[in-house]
Design a protein around this motif. Structure first.
Motif, PDB file in Angstrom:
ATOM      1  N   SER A   7       0.826  -1.198   0.000  1.00 45.57           N
ATOM      2  CA  SER A   7       0.000   0.000   0.000  1.00 45.57           C
ATOM      3  C   SER A   7       0.863   1.251   0.000  1.00 45.57           C
ATOM      4  CB  SER A   7      -0.892   0.000   1.233  1.00 45.57           C
ATOM      5  OG  SER A   7      -1.471   1.261   1.404  1.00 45.57           O
ATOM      6  N   VAL A   8       0.343   2.307  -0.591  1.00 48.39           N
ATOM      7  CA  VAL A   8       1.068   3.579  -0.654  1.00 48.39           C
ATOM      8  C   VAL A   8       1.186   4.191   0.738  1.00 48.39           C
ATOM      9  CG1 VAL A   8      -0.889   5.121  -1.027  1.00 48.39           C
ATOM     10  CG2 VAL A   8       1.304   5.625  -2.112  1.00 48.39           C
ATOM     11  N   LYS A   9       0.433   3.660   1.706  1.00 46.98           N
ATOM     12  CA  LYS A   9       0.472   4.177   3.076  1.00 46.98           C
ATOM     13  C   LYS A   9       1.878   4.027   3.667  1.00 46.98           C
ATOM     14  CE  LYS A   9      -3.387   1.937   4.008  1.00 46.98           C
ATOM     15  NZ  LYS A   9      -4.394   1.221   4.775  1.00 46.98           N
ATOM     16  N   PHE A  10       2.562   2.911   3.308  1.00 54.90           N
ATOM     17  CA  PHE A  10       3.926   2.728   3.781  1.00 54.90           C
ATOM     18  C   PHE A  10       4.824   3.827   3.238  1.00 54.90           C
ATOM     19  CE2 PHE A  10       2.162  -1.552   3.911  1.00 54.90           C
ATOM     20  CZ  PHE A  10       2.572  -1.972   5.160  1.00 54.90           C
ATOM     21  N   TYR A  11       4.563   4.168   1.977  1.00 54.12           N
ATOM     22  CA  TYR A  11       5.439   5.104   1.278  1.00 54.12           C
ATOM     23  C   TYR A  11       5.353   6.501   1.880  1.00 54.12           C
ATOM     24  CZ  TYR A  11       8.079   6.931  -2.607  1.00 54.12           C
ATOM     25  OH  TYR A  11       9.046   7.513  -3.364  1.00 54.12           O
TER      26      TYR A  11
END
Lengths: 118, 167
Positions: free
Chosen positions: A57-61
């Motif tokens: 997920s882009v949430k990690f990024y």
């Protein structure tokens, strides 16, 4: 000059020796009775849920990105901390302005809910 | 002793840099890149620039590598990027050979081997590398330093806007 870094070298040496030593010693004196279950990849003994080769997920990024930005802010603190006594009040105000501007960014991040894991 | 250490670290950095391009698995390439970054930090220490070494480890080997690995995980290159990539190898060889000649010419000409300006190796040693940077940053280059905070603020806002957009 370089003698001051001898402890770092010793630490690296110990770390490498421990890592290599553990692998070599367990290979030399460890018991080897492989079976299909033992050789399977595992995580904390739980059955596998799926492949690890999945899109994340882009949430990690965003967390990583914010980490870099505030990491760079911390980098600026080092030369300031070393010169703190000699700069006096002037340096304190300078760093205050710097931190205040970034604090606006931090409040923005917080209010936008970018740190929430929804 | 110091020359020996230099050649050892240089060898490690060149080999790991080679494997950054050679590894089939992008995660392995990223790990080789960390090794290269650590070797560069050792070079900074040898050049009496401990602050640069600390930044190299904190920002590059730490934060930038996390970002690179997250990009690999986001794009999931691990499963598709395994095909051999032989494009432009000849061009790369020519280019690196040319830059090697240019670098060798500069070093032989002595234009980069001497320090220019009033900050010499002795000044750095007596005053301290981090102190010199701090003094310059908080007196002479005060405005760029404060502008850097605006730049970071823009980057923070940009990161949040880009990743929080509803799709």
């Amino acid at each position: 000059m370089l003698e001051n870094y001898l402890p770092v070298l010793v630490l690296i040496g110990i770390a490498v020796a421990f890592a290599v030593g553990s692998v070599v010693m367990s290979g030399l004196i460890g018991m080897k009775k492989p079976s299909a279950v033992k050789l399977a990849p595992y995580e904390c003994g739980m059955p596998l849920v799926g492949s690890a080769r999945e899109r994340f997920s882009v949430k990690f990024y965003i967390i990583a990105m914010l980490f870099i930005l505030f990491d760079i802010e911390a980098v600026f603190l080092y030369p300031w901390a070393v010169m703190f006594k000699r700069l006096g009040m002037f340096g304190f105000v300078e760093m205050g302005v710097f931190i205040a501007i970034l604090l606006v960014g931090f409040i923005y991040v917080w209010k936008k809910g970018a740190l929430e894991w929804e | 002793m110091e020359a020996m250490l230099f050649y050892l670290v240089a060898l490690v950095s060149v080999i790991s840099a080679f494997f950054v391009t050679k590894c089939r698995n992008p995660i392995n390439s990223a790990l080789c890149l960390v090794t290269t970054f650590l070797c560069l930090a050792v070079f900074y220490v040898m050049l009496q620039a401990p602050f640069m070494a600390a930044i190299q480890i904190m920002v590059y080997a730490g934060a930038i590598m996390v970002l690179i690995i997250f990009v690999i995980m986001l794009l999931n290159i691990g499963s598709v990027g395994k095909s051999r990539y032989t494009h432009g190898v000849a061009g790369a060889i020519v280019l690196s050979f040319l830059s090697f000649i240019v670098a060798a010419k500069f070093i032989a000409g002595g234009t980069v081997s001497k320090a220019v300006g009033d900050i010499s190796a002795e000044v750095v040693q007596s005053y301290g590398h981090t102190e010199l940077i701090g003094k310059a940053m908080f007196t002479e280059f005060l405005l760029p330093f404060e502008i850097a905070s605006i730049l970071l603020l823009v980057a923070i806002v940009g990161a949040v806007i880009l990743s929080k957009r509803k799709v």
